[in-house]
Design an enzyme around this catalytic site. Structure first.
Site, PDB file in Angstrom:
ATOM      1  N   GLU A 194      -4.376  -8.918  -1.010  1.00 44.19           N
ATOM      2  CA  GLU A 194      -4.899  -8.669   0.340  1.00 44.19           C
ATOM      3  C   GLU A 194      -6.378  -8.318   0.306  1.00 44.19           C
ATOM      4  O   GLU A 194      -6.832  -7.553  -0.549  1.00 44.19           O
ATOM      5  CB  GLU A 194      -4.134  -7.531   1.027  1.00 44.19           C
ATOM      6  CG  GLU A 194      -4.394  -7.476   2.530  1.00 44.19           C
ATOM      7  CD  GLU A 194      -3.766  -6.257   3.196  1.00 44.19           C
ATOM      8  OE1 GLU A 194      -2.534  -6.104   3.120  1.00 44.19           O
ATOM      9  OE2 GLU A 194      -4.528  -5.465   3.779  1.00 44.19           O
ATOM     10  N   GLU A 228       0.804  -1.218   0.000  1.00 49.41           N
ATOM     11  CA  GLU A 228       0.000   0.000   0.000  1.00 49.41           C
ATOM     12  C   GLU A 228       0.844   1.278   0.000  1.00 49.41           C
ATOM     13  O   GLU A 228       0.859   2.028   0.984  1.00 49.41           O
ATOM     14  CB  GLU A 228      -0.992  -0.023   1.178  1.00 49.41           C
ATOM     15  CG  GLU A 228      -1.880  -1.271   1.094  1.00 49.41           C
ATOM     16  CD  GLU A 228      -3.146  -1.209   1.938  1.00 49.41           C
ATOM     17  OE1 GLU A 228      -3.244  -0.353   2.828  1.00 49.41           O
ATOM     18  OE2 GLU A 228      -4.042  -2.044   1.679  1.00 49.41           O
TER      19      GLU A 228
END
Ligand SMILES: *[C@@H]1O[C@H](CO)[C@@H](O)[C@H](O)[C@H]1NC(C)=O
Ligand SMILES: *[C@@H]1O[C@H](CO)[C@@H](O)[C@H](O)[C@H]1NC(C)=O
Ligand SMILES: *[C@@H]1O[C@H](CO)[C@@H](O)[C@H](O)[C@H]1NC(C)=O
Ligand SMILES: *[C@@H]1O[C@H](CO)[C@@H](O)[C@H](O)[C@H]1NC(C)=O
Ligand SMILES: *[C@@H]1O[C@H](CO)[C@@H](O)[C@H](O)[C@H]1NC(C)=O
Ligand SMILES: *[C@@H]1O[C@H](CO)[C@@H](O)[C@H](O)[C@H]1NC(C)=O
Ligand SMILES: *[C@@H]1O[C@H](CO)[C@@H](O)[C@H](O)[C@H]1NC(C)=O
Length: 487
Positions: A325, A227
């Site tokens: 994820e 991220e």
């Protein structure tokens, strides 16, 4: 076994006869029943018939090759696992990695700590150690490494293809960063890798791969950064833009990894589907960066955005897309699981796979009854409700009892029947209430996953366009089916 369908089929071509007698198995999970990945019999192909709702399967349409399914060996998961009795520990290993379980073949491994760790740590916390003389994975010997090794052993009992481990850093060691910390206390702008440490940090990632591989945990790939657009004061993060990640890969990480580990897969982005096409454009259009990149990693937190995956695929069709994820918030007592979480997972997987995604890695394999522990809290808890994060398995560390959440079963409808090397095929649903996708496995079994997330049952015909035969199936309300048949 000659029944009326077979008798009818005798009048048809020999091949058709064979088909109509070949059995169809429907594996089913349905709300309000005891069906959990339960095989159902009594289904048979018959000559195509009229039906208002159909799932059309065309096995000649061949799309992406599937890589696998898995979950993440976070420190939190590993801590909870290691605190259980040996019977519960083996039960959890079997649920995920055995032939009778989910048959997981992929796993994500945070490189150092992440939000679901017990504390901040990296593999080299000695400030200024540019030669990485103090690099050590010792910290993970306590919880994560034993869990990973036990998982490898569980899969090895029935499969000769090893688990593919994918490493992902949440942050470089704090001393390599502009803010001096693994978290991002001020802003994304101050939460970056210092230019002078780009080569040191590349070596650090390379050493992670070497050290885990040396102890028998073969690292298959790494993402550049978990991220890269998320910066939190509470947990580990490090900021990249598409341009800074491209240049880091091109000039530092790519050359180091390709020289030290020529077979390692390097994945970029590792964040939400909203901006995936922009990242693909920026990185893939630079051939000097793109040459080091295996493919794209995506998370689901910005919503469906399935068409962005299709766009990304066509920016460079040689680069696979992997879902790395996904997680859901705890909204219910784990002893009374929320059904919609399963539907959320399957909806995302069907949309992803129909748009080129080659595999799906869930977040924490398991957590405790409070959806933790994690060091990024604190969380608001109402008893066991609205607490921490959800996981497929929630374990009571006092009794050793484990509670499977619905998305465990929904995941199984894919992971158990779509082994690595399966190919996605053409599947078209005539009804938007029936979501579907399909695959042929390496042994030529056709596996079609069909989900009904509405309040009423639906009867549909599954038409195999190559054989021109169809099977009549009813899917209950709030249910998922995997329809299996062989040529
Ligand atoms: C199935 O797909 C193949 C390959 O694209 C195509 O040639 C064929 O026409 C399709 N069959 C049907 C019945 O749609
Ligand atoms: C792995 O197992 C499969 C199926 O049991 C078998 O066909 C294959 O030959 C094995 N491969 C190796 C390298 O042992
Ligand atoms: C790619 O590398 C070549 C050779 O080093 C160089 O000539 C070229 O300018 C580079 N292109 C980009 C976009 O960096
Ligand atoms: C995917 O993108 C291609 C190329 O832009 C386009 O032709 C195709 O229609 C898209 N498919 C879907 C399902 O949107
Ligand atoms: C069980 O979990 C709770 C909540 O995370 C924690 O406070 C407690 O220390 C754990 N007990 C053991 C024996 O691990
Ligand atoms: C699977 O089917 C295809 C064509 O339908 C055939 O060419 C191939 O040999 C089959 N593979 C196996 C493993 O049976
Ligand atoms: C399909 O199943 C439904 C529900 O059991 C039944 O009403 C219908 O007659 C069946 N259709 C055919 C063609 O067998």
């Amino acid at each position: 076994m000659v029944n009326s369908h077979c008798a009818f089929a005798l009048a048809l071509l020999l091949q058709v006869f064979y088909w109509s007698c070949s059995s169809v198995e429907v594996v089913q999970t349905a709300k309000g029943t005891s069906d959990r990945l339960t095989p159902k019999t009594g289904f048979q192909f018959q000559k195509n018939f009229e039906s208002s709702i159909s799932i059309q399967v065309n096995r000649s349409f061949r799309f992406q090759e599937m890589l696998g399914f898995g979950g993440a060996f976070t420190e939190s998961s590993s801590f909870v696992w290691s605190g259980l009795n040996s019977e519960s520990r083996q039960q959890i290993l079997d649920l995920f990695f055995s032939k009778d379980g989910l048959q997981y073949s992929l796993a994500r491994v945070p490189i150092g700590s992440c939000d679901f760790s017990l504390s901040f740590y990296s593999y080299d916390d000695v400030e200024g150690d540019t030669d990485l003389e103090h690099f050590s994975i010792e910290h993970d010997q306590k919880w994560r490494i034993p869990f990973m090794k036990a998982a490898i052993a569980t899969r090895a009992k029935w499969s000769n293809t090893s688990i593919k481990f994918l490493g992902s850093p949440w942050s470089a060691p704090g001393w390599m960063k502009s803010d001096g910390l693994m978290s991002c206390p001020v802003s994304c702008l101050l939460c970056t890798l210092k230019a002078k440490y780009q080569d040191t940090y590349s070596k650090y990632i390379s050493l992670f791969v070497s050290k885990f591989t040396e102890i028998g945990i073969p690292i298959w790939g790494v993402t550049v950064q978990n991220e890269p657009g998320a910066c939190s004061p509470l947990y580990e993060g490090m900021h990249f833009t598409p341009e800074t990640e491209r240049d880091f890969v091109k000039n530092h990480l790519g050359p180091v990894l390709s020289s030290d580990h020529p077979h390692l897969a390097l994945l970029v982005y590792d964040h939400n589907k909203d901006h995936v096409a922009k990242w693909a454009e920026t990185i893939y259009s630079d051939k000097n960066a793109s040459q080091y990149v295996w493919g794209m990693a995506v998370h689901w937190y910005s919503g469906d955005q399935f068409s962005n995956l299709n766009t990304t695929h066509y920016i460079d069709v040689s680069k696979p897309i992997l879902a790395t994820e996904a997680t859901v918030k705890r909204e219910k007592d784990p002893t009374d699981p929320l059904w919609s979480h399963g539907e959320h997972y399957a909806h995302d997987m069907i949309g992803d796979f129909n748009n080129w995604v080659v595999g799906f890695i869930d977040w924490n394999l398991l957590l405790d009854m409070y959806g933790g522990p994690d060091h990024a809290g604190p969380h608001e808890c109402e008893g066991l409700i609205k607490c921490g994060s959800d996981a497929m398995i929630l374990a009571d560390n006092t009794t050793g009892k484990i509670y499977l959440q619905t998305f465990y079963y929904y995941m199984g409808h894919f992971s158990k029947f779509v082994p690595p090397g399966s190919i996605r095929i053409g599947v078209v649903s005539s009804n938007e209430d029936l979501e579907a996708t399909g695959f042929v496995t390496p042994d030529n079994t056709t596996a079609v996953v069909v989900m009904n997330s509405h309040d009423d049952p639906i009867t549909y015909k599954l038409l195999d366009e190559i054989s021109t035969l169809a099977v009549n199936v009813t899917i209950p309300a709030h249910a998922i089916q995997t329809v299996l048949y062989s040529v």
